[in-house]
Design a protein around this motif. Structure first.
Motif: not given
Length: 200
Positions: A11-13, A18-20, A53-55, A79-83
């Motif tokens: 569910t990374s993407q 969820e924050y919005e 850290a999640g996203p 981690v890919r999302t963070i990068s």
């Protein structure tokens, strides 16, 4: 893969959205982020580590406070999302219980929404102790067992248990498959104290 890691990996993407969302959960996420960042002092130059850290929802706020950020997560897709979103941060795939990081390095360590999913809380906290510099700050969040939101969730889950097949059609949510602990304040304080942390 651990069920919680697998869930967050898949569910990374969607997770950052969820924050919005204009929901009680979205509101609680935004308030938690705001309160955590308010606890962290501004510096001219510091090192921060965000474990689980999640996203990367804390990265921009930590950078605004003067920190270079290292972010770790056990879910490779997070981690890919963070990068992609924060190329200036160091992003590492690693479980909280085994961080490939040097001792006594970080001024601030953050752990939001993580300990409650781990099988070995003490191992994760011992890793924090190892990588945090002497006098450093750990900011950690716990789901409060007696918060109105948690009480409502328990009521809903028990209702779903009774009327399961009807409610699952309407409220089906993949996160229901993963389980996390809730903490009473004294239990959270005892957990931190026994791992060497002074509670401020």
């Amino acid at each position: 893969m651990d069920p919680a890691v697998n869930y967050f990996n898949n569910t990374s993407q969607l997770y950052i959205a969820e924050y919005e969302r204009l929901t009680p959960e979205g509101y609680s996420f935004r308030i938690r982020r705001k309160k955590v960042l308010a606890l962290i002092p501004s510096v001219s130059r510091g090192l921060a580590l965000d474990i689980g850290a999640g996203p990367g929802i804390l990265i921009s706020g930590l950078e605004d406070l003067g920190y270079s950020v290292t972010a770790t997560d056990a879910a490779p897709n997070m981690v890919r999302t963070i990068s992609k979103q924060h190329p200036q941060a160091t992003a590492i795939t690693a479980p909280a219980e085994r961080l490939p990081l040097p001792d006594k390095t970080y001024d601030v360590v953050t752990m939001l929404g993580l300990l409650e999913y781990l099988s070995h809380e003490d191992l994760a906290l011992s890793e924090v102790w190892r990588v945090l510099r002497p006098g450093g700050l750990l900011v950690v969040t716990f789901p409060h067992a007696y918060s109105p939101w948690r009480l409502w969730n328990r009521l809903l889950v028990s209702t779903v248990g009774i009327f399961g097949r009807y409610f699952r059609i309407i409220f089906d949510k993949p996160s229901a498959a993963i389980v996390h602990r809730e903490y009473r304040p004294r239990v959270a304080e005892q957990l931190l104290a026994k791992n060497g942390f002074e509670i401020l």
